[in-house]
Structures are given as structure tokens and as C-alpha cells.
Design an enzyme around this catalytic site. Structure first.
Site, PDB file in Angstrom:
ATOM      1  N   ARG A  42       0.824  -1.208   0.000  1.00  0.00           N
ATOM      2  CA  ARG A  42       0.000   0.000   0.000  1.00  0.00           C
ATOM      3  C   ARG A  42       0.862   1.264   0.000  1.00  0.00           C
ATOM      4  O   ARG A  42       0.426   2.326  -0.441  1.00  0.00           O
ATOM      5  CB  ARG A  42      -0.942  -0.027   1.227  1.00  0.00           C
ATOM      6  CG  ARG A  42      -2.028   1.050   1.227  1.00  0.00           C
ATOM      7  CD  ARG A  42      -3.094   0.752   2.275  1.00  0.00           C
ATOM      8  NE  ARG A  42      -4.188   1.725   2.284  1.00  0.00           N
ATOM      9  CZ  ARG A  42      -4.221   2.799   3.060  1.00  0.00           C
ATOM     10  NH1 ARG A  42      -3.236   3.058   3.896  1.00  0.00           N
ATOM     11  NH2 ARG A  42      -5.249   3.619   2.996  1.00  0.00           N
ATOM     12  N   ILE A  68      -7.477   7.641  -0.752  1.00  0.00           N
ATOM     13  CA  ILE A  68      -7.350   6.178  -0.780  1.00  0.00           C
ATOM     14  C   ILE A  68      -8.093   5.712   0.479  1.00  0.00           C
ATOM     15  O   ILE A  68      -7.850   6.222   1.579  1.00  0.00           O
ATOM     16  CB  ILE A  68      -5.869   5.721  -0.809  1.00  0.00           C
ATOM     17  CG1 ILE A  68      -5.742   4.194  -0.789  1.00  0.00           C
ATOM     18  CG2 ILE A  68      -5.025   6.322   0.298  1.00  0.00           C
ATOM     19  CD1 ILE A  68      -4.316   3.687  -1.083  1.00  0.00           C
ATOM     20  N   SER A  69      -9.050   4.802   0.308  1.00  0.00           N
ATOM     21  CA  SER A  69      -9.900   4.398   1.428  1.00  0.00           C
ATOM     22  C   SER A  69      -9.078   3.790   2.563  1.00  0.00           C
ATOM     23  O   SER A  69      -8.024   3.202   2.348  1.00  0.00           O
ATOM     24  CB  SER A  69     -10.946   3.378   0.968  1.00  0.00           C
ATOM     25  OG  SER A  69     -11.809   3.925   0.010  1.00  0.00           O
ATOM     26  N   GLN A  70      -9.622   3.908   3.775  1.00  0.00           N
ATOM     27  CA  GLN A  70      -9.012   3.311   4.971  1.00  0.00           C
ATOM     28  C   GLN A  70      -8.955   1.788   4.789  1.00  0.00           C
ATOM     29  O   GLN A  70      -9.908   1.184   4.287  1.00  0.00           O
ATOM     30  CB  GLN A  70      -9.930   3.673   6.144  1.00  0.00           C
ATOM     31  CG  GLN A  70      -9.455   3.235   7.489  1.00  0.00           C
ATOM     32  CD  GLN A  70     -10.469   3.584   8.569  1.00  0.00           C
ATOM     33  OE1 GLN A  70     -11.339   4.446   8.360  1.00  0.00           O
ATOM     34  NE2 GLN A  70     -10.374   2.925   9.696  1.00  0.00           N
ATOM     35  N   PRO A  71      -7.851   1.144   5.182  1.00  0.00           N
ATOM     36  CA  PRO A  71      -7.747  -0.314   5.026  1.00  0.00           C
ATOM     37  C   PRO A  71      -8.942  -1.077   5.612  1.00  0.00           C
ATOM     38  O   PRO A  71      -9.438  -2.018   4.992  1.00  0.00           O
ATOM     39  CB  PRO A  71      -6.455  -0.659   5.776  1.00  0.00           C
ATOM     40  CG  PRO A  71      -5.612   0.568   5.623  1.00  0.00           C
ATOM     41  CD  PRO A  71      -6.583   1.720   5.675  1.00  0.00           C
TER      42      PRO A  71
END
Ligand code: SAH
Length: 219
Positions: A42, A68-71
Site C-alpha cells: 500500500r 485512498i480508502s481506509q484499510p
């Protein structure tokens, strides 16, 4: 794309293991999801100064006012899709391409669509350069992709006021849509399963915060 950070070391792998353990404590159990997150670098989406942030459970700006979305969010959506290898999946909101990589690792036959031309161009070049090649499209994802429908699974990675009608129509019987729906800044994660031509079952999976879903059936 970020060019100064495209090396994957044992340190990065270690940080990913820690992130995966954290996701497990938060309730992620799908082994394919966890394996994908453990494998995908990532930090490739971050400048080297922000490597630590890449493996914290946070969203992060990727330019063009997008994130970028949170994991954890990526993991929840991927888990709710109940992905089987070979599933034909439509993703609305390619963005950085990180979620696309997770779906590809899980064996998806992936179609991904991005509204923002600059992000589309950037990700369409970058992802194949690191070995990930979904089918990329530029346009309004709330209309789905009529020419390639139906899809086994549809994932929407931006929050809109409603479930776009076109997307429901482009789902196979037995298919699943995972989509955040609600007001600005706070949405409910919905999982919709198509039971028959006319019946849809709806489950609520809690509160999330996404960037706006734009377009005809968005904001
Ligand atoms: N899946 C992405 C998340 C990106 S944020 C990732 O892993 O990085 C959401 C993305 O949805 C943004 O890039 C935004 O431009 C895009 N978007 C918003 N409305 C859209 C629409 N109607 N069709 C396609 N993409 C849209």
C-alpha cells in the site's frame, strides 16, 4: 505516480502483518481479504515520507480532492462481497486503484470505472506497471456498465444519496452490491442481495464516511 517509494522491503512486510492483525481484531475474518492486504504494498501509493501512514488504518489524500480508502473500509467492503475466484465484479470509483488490487488478488474478473479523468489516466497507467490489470473505464459509474452487464458483484467506493437503479438492474440473480448510502460525510454500509428478478434483500453494516458519489444517480 509516486516513483520514489516502489521498493517492498521486510520492514514494509512487517508493517503489513501488524495492519492485518489489527484488522482481525476489528472483525475481519475472510482469509482471502487478509491475504490480499498482507501481500499488497500500500505504500506504493504514498511518498516515502509517508510510509508509516501507509500502514496505519487511515484514509489518505491521493490528489484531485480524493482519498485512498481506509484499510478497514476496504476490508469490510471486500469481505461483504463474499468473493469467489472468477467473480465478475464492477467497481465504481477506481481512485488510487488500491481497492482494485485487493479485488484482483482475490481472483476477481474486474471492471473498474472512475469519473475523474486525471485519476483514471493516472491509475490506468500505474496499476499495470506493477502487475495489476483490471479493465479500466472513464465515466459515470452510477449508470453501471450496460455493455458488460450483468455482474456477480458490484462495489461502490463513494457515498451517494440512494442506490442507483441502473446498478440493481445490472446484477445477476444471487448477485451482491456493497454500497455506502446516506447524507454527506456519513453513510450506512449496505449489502444488497438480488434474490430474484424483482426481490432484493438489504442488510445494514454500520456507519462509514466516504467522499461523494457524483453523477446522474449520485450527488
Ligand atoms: N476505491 C478507491 C477509493 C477512491 S475514493 C481506492 O481504493 O483508492 C472514491 C472515488 O470515486 C474517487 O476517485 C471519485 O472520483 C470516484 N467517483 C465519484 N463519483 C463517481 C462516479 N459517479 N463514477 C465513478 N467514479 C466516481
Amino acid at each position: 505516480m509516486i516513483k520514489d517509494n516502489l521498493i517492498d522491503t521486510y520492514k514494509h512486510k512487517g508493517m503489513r502483518k501488524t495492519l492485518v492483525s489489527l484488522l482481525q481484531t476489528k472483525g475481519i475474518t475472510d482469509r482471502k481479504v487478509l491475504a490480499a492486504i498482507e501481500k499488497i504494498p500500500r505504500h506504493y501509493f504514498f511518498e516515502s515520507a509517508f510510509t508509516e501512514q501507509a500502514y496505519q488504518d487511515i484514509a489518505f489524500p491521493i490528489g484531485e480532492g480524493q482519498t485512498i480508502s481506509q484499510p478497514y473500509t476496504v476490508a469490510v467492503q471486500s469481505q461483504l462481497l463474499n468473493i469467489k475466484s472468477g467473480d465478475k465484479i464492477l467497481e465504481i470509483g477506481t481512485g488510487s486503484g488500491y481497492q482494485s488490487m485487493v479485488l484482483l488478488e482475490m481472483g476477481a474478473n474486474l471492471y473498474t470505472i472512475e469519473y475523474n479523468k486525471i485519476l483514471y489516466e493516472r491509475t490506468r497507467k500505474f496499476l499495470p506497471s506493477i502487475g495489476y490489470s483490471p479493465k479500466f473505464f472513464n465515466g459515470d459509474g452510477t449508470k453501471g456498465l450496460e455493455a458488460f452487464a450483468p455482474f456477480d458483484k458490484i462495489i461502490v467506493t463513494a457515498g451517494g444519496p440512494q442506490i442507483p437503479e441502473s446498478l440493481l438492474k445490472q446484477l445477476t440473480i444471487g448477485g451482491i452490491i456493497v454500497i455506502p448510502v446516506g447524507g454527506e460525510g456519513k453513510q450506512k454500509m449496505l449489502k444488497i442481495t438480488r434474490k430474484s428478478e424483482t426481490d432484493f434483500e438489504r442488510e445494514d453494516h454500520g456507519d462509514f464516511a466516504f467522499v461523494k458519489l457524483l453523477g446522474k444517480e449520485g450527488w
